[in-house]
Design a protein around this motif. Sequence first.
Motif, PDB file in Angstrom:
ATOM      1  N   THR A  24      45.838  38.216  43.238  1.00  0.00           N
ATOM      2  CA  THR A  24      44.839  37.155  43.108  1.00  0.00           C
ATOM      3  C   THR A  24      43.982  37.398  41.875  1.00  0.00           C
ATOM      4  O   THR A  24      43.516  38.502  41.650  1.00  0.00           O
ATOM      5  CB  THR A  24      43.916  37.137  44.346  1.00  0.00           C
ATOM      6  N   LEU A 188      39.153  29.760  50.430  1.00  0.00           N
ATOM      7  CA  LEU A 188      39.584  30.853  49.559  1.00  0.00           C
ATOM      8  C   LEU A 188      38.571  31.995  49.516  1.00  0.00           C
ATOM      9  O   LEU A 188      38.810  33.009  48.862  1.00  0.00           O
ATOM     10  CB  LEU A 188      39.813  30.318  48.135  1.00  0.00           C
ATOM     11  N   MET A 210      42.047  35.004  51.149  1.00  0.00           N
ATOM     12  CA  MET A 210      40.618  34.853  50.843  1.00  0.00           C
ATOM     13  C   MET A 210      40.056  36.084  50.141  1.00  0.00           C
ATOM     14  O   MET A 210      40.493  37.203  50.379  1.00  0.00           O
ATOM     15  CB  MET A 210      39.829  34.600  52.130  1.00  0.00           C
ATOM     16  N   ARG A 279      39.072  30.022  41.929  1.00  0.00           N
ATOM     17  CA  ARG A 279      40.130  31.024  41.778  1.00  0.00           C
ATOM     18  C   ARG A 279      41.347  30.399  41.145  1.00  0.00           C
ATOM     19  O   ARG A 279      41.661  29.239  41.353  1.00  0.00           O
ATOM     20  CB  ARG A 279      40.484  31.596  43.152  1.00  0.00           C
TER      21      ARG A 279
END
Length: 280
Positions: A24, A188, A210, A279
Motif C-alpha cells: 500500500t 481505507l 485499511m 491512498r
Amino acid sequence: MKSDHSLPLRRTLLRLAAGLGAATAVRLVAADPVGSPPRPAPKAAGAAGSRPAALRTGPLAYKLRPMTGHTPPRYRPAAPPVRTRPFEKLTDIGHAMVLTFDDGPDPLYTPHILDTLREHDVRAMFFLCGEMANDNRDLVRRIADEGHTVGNHSWTHPLVTKLSRAGITDELGRTSDVIEKITGAAPLWYRAPYGAWNRNSFEIGAALGMEPMAWTVDTLDWTVPGTDSIVRRVTQGAGPGVVVLSHDAGGNRSQSVAALGRYLPELLADGYRLTVPHRR
C-alpha cells in the motif's frame, strides 16, 4: 443501538484473503472543491429512510472516551505492509491539517458539523462505529456524498486489545461491510477505539485493506471541558501535518459543534488548508 449479525461474513473473509500481503502506498492531497463530488442539500425531516433529529432531544446515554497518551508497542510486522504504529502526524503536505471526528454518525450533532464544514468548503475524516452507521444510513450517505473520508471505528467501540483475533475481525469486518453497503466503497482507514492498538489490530486492519490513523492533537471534547477550551487546544496545537481528534457522538457534543464554528475560520485565516488523506 442494535447489533446486526446478519451482515455477510463471506465478504469479510474474501477481503481478508485478498488484502494479505498487498503493498500500500499513501499520498495526501488537499481537498479540491472543483474535483469534489456534488453536494446535495440535506434531506428534509421525515423523508423516506431518514431519522429526524427531532425524535431525540438529548445526547445518547453512553460515553466513548479515548485513552489519551496511549501509544502502541513496537512489534516486528508479520508481513508487509502491516504497520507497527498508526499515523499520528502527516508529513509532506505543506501548510495543511486534518480534522477528524469519531463515534458517529449522530443525528443530533453530525448534521451541524457537516453544515459548518460545507459552509467553509472543507473536507474532514469521519471514523464511524458500525452500529451508528447501520442506524443512520442517510447520514452516512451524506458524509460520503459531500466528499468527506469515511473511516472504520469498529462496530461496538470495544477495547480492541482485550479481543481475540476473531473478535477484532468481526468488529472491523462488519463495519467495513456496512459502510461499503451504504456508500458503495469499503473504508481505507481505521482508528482503534480509545486509541488502543495491538499487533492483531494492525494485521487484521491491513488484511482488510485499511491504514491505521491516530491523531496529533486531542481536543478532549469528550470531557465536555467548555467550548473555549476546545478552541484553545486546536489553535495552540495547530501546525503542518497535524491531525485533530474530535467527536460527533458518544455524549453531549454541542461544545464540539460550537468549537468547530470558531476554530475552523481561524485556521483558514491563518493560511491552513484542511485536507483529507487519499491512498494510491
